[in-house]
Design an enzyme around this catalytic site. Structure first.
Site, PDB file in Angstrom:
ATOM      1  N   MET A 115      -6.858  14.375  10.245  1.00  9.08           N
ATOM      2  CA  MET A 115      -7.085  13.751   8.938  1.00  9.08           C
ATOM      3  C   MET A 115      -6.211  12.504   8.775  1.00  9.08           C
ATOM      4  O   MET A 115      -6.638  11.514   8.179  1.00  9.08           O
ATOM      5  CB  MET A 115      -6.830  14.745   7.805  1.00  9.08           C
ATOM      6  N   ASP A 130     -10.928  -5.913   1.890  1.00  2.45           N
ATOM      7  CA  ASP A 130     -10.286  -6.504   0.716  1.00  2.45           C
ATOM      8  C   ASP A 130      -9.803  -7.924   0.995  1.00  2.45           C
ATOM      9  O   ASP A 130      -9.967  -8.816   0.168  1.00  2.45           O
ATOM     10  CB  ASP A 130      -9.110  -5.629   0.265  1.00  2.45           C
TER      11      ASP A 130
END
Length: 159
Positions: A115, A130
Site C-alpha cells: 500500500m 498538479d
C-alpha cells in the site's frame, strides 16, 4: 476453501489485522504508475526535467511521493504505521507523450509495504498533474499497479 477478507471480523465489522505474532522479515514492494502527459507538456522538458514557477516537476513529485509513503497509514484506515527503511522513486519519460513512475519501498517488519508503494506512485503522478495542469489538463494517469512484492507469506511479480 475461499479466501476471506482480512479486514472484516466475525461480526462483519471492519478491523485492523493483528500482526503481533508475525515474524519480522525483510519486505519490499514496487508499484508502477503510467501517465499520459502529451507532446504539449513533454516538449517543455529539457534534460529530463521541467522547471516551472512551482519548481522542478519530477523532483517535486518525487518528494511528494516520499511524503505520501510515510503518511500511508494516515490516509488508508487499516494500514499499520510503519518504520520505513527506504523509499526510491524514479520518474522517466518513456516516449514523446508518456512517463513511468516506479516507487520501491523497503522495510524489516511484520507487514508488507504494498500500500505504501502504491500510494507513493499515485501521489507522485498526482503531483506531476498538479504542476503541469497550467499547460494542459488532458493528462491521464493510465494505470497504477503493484509490480513486485517480496517478503512475508508470498512473493509476487506482475509485469
Amino acid at each position: 476453501m475461499a479466501k476471506e477478507f482480512s479486514h472484516i471480523n466475525d461480526k462483519n465489522h471492519p478491523k485492523m489485522v493483528n500482526v503481533g505474532d508475525k515474524k519480522i522479515t525483510k519486505r519490499e514492494a514496487t508499484a508502477k504508475a503510467t501517465m499520459f502527459l502529451g507532446q504539449e507538456i513533454i516538449s517543455h522538458f529539457e534534460n529530463k526535467e521541467l522547471t516551472t514557477k512551482k519548481g522542478p516537476v519530477f523532483q517535486t513529485a518525487i518528494v511528494a511521493g516520499i511524503q505520501a509513503v510515510k503518511r500511508t497509514s494516515d490516509l488508508i484506515p487499516m494500514c499499520h504505521p510503519l518504520l520505513i527503511h527506504g523509499i526510491d522513486i524514479d520518474v522517466e519519460i518513456t516516449d514523446a507523450e508518456n512517463i513511468e513512475i516506479l516507487c520501491t519501498v523497503s522495510i524489516e517488519g511484520k507487514t508488507g509495504v504494498e500500500m505504501e508503494a502504491l500510494t507513493g506512485a499515485t501521489i507522485t503522478a498526482l503531483t506531476v498533474y498538479d504542476m503541469c495542469k497550467s499547460i494542459s489538463q488532458k493528462m491521464v494517469i493510465n494505470e497504477v499497479k503493484l509490480i513486485e512484492k517480496s517478503g512475508g507469506k508470498s512473493d509476487i511479480k506482475n509485469e
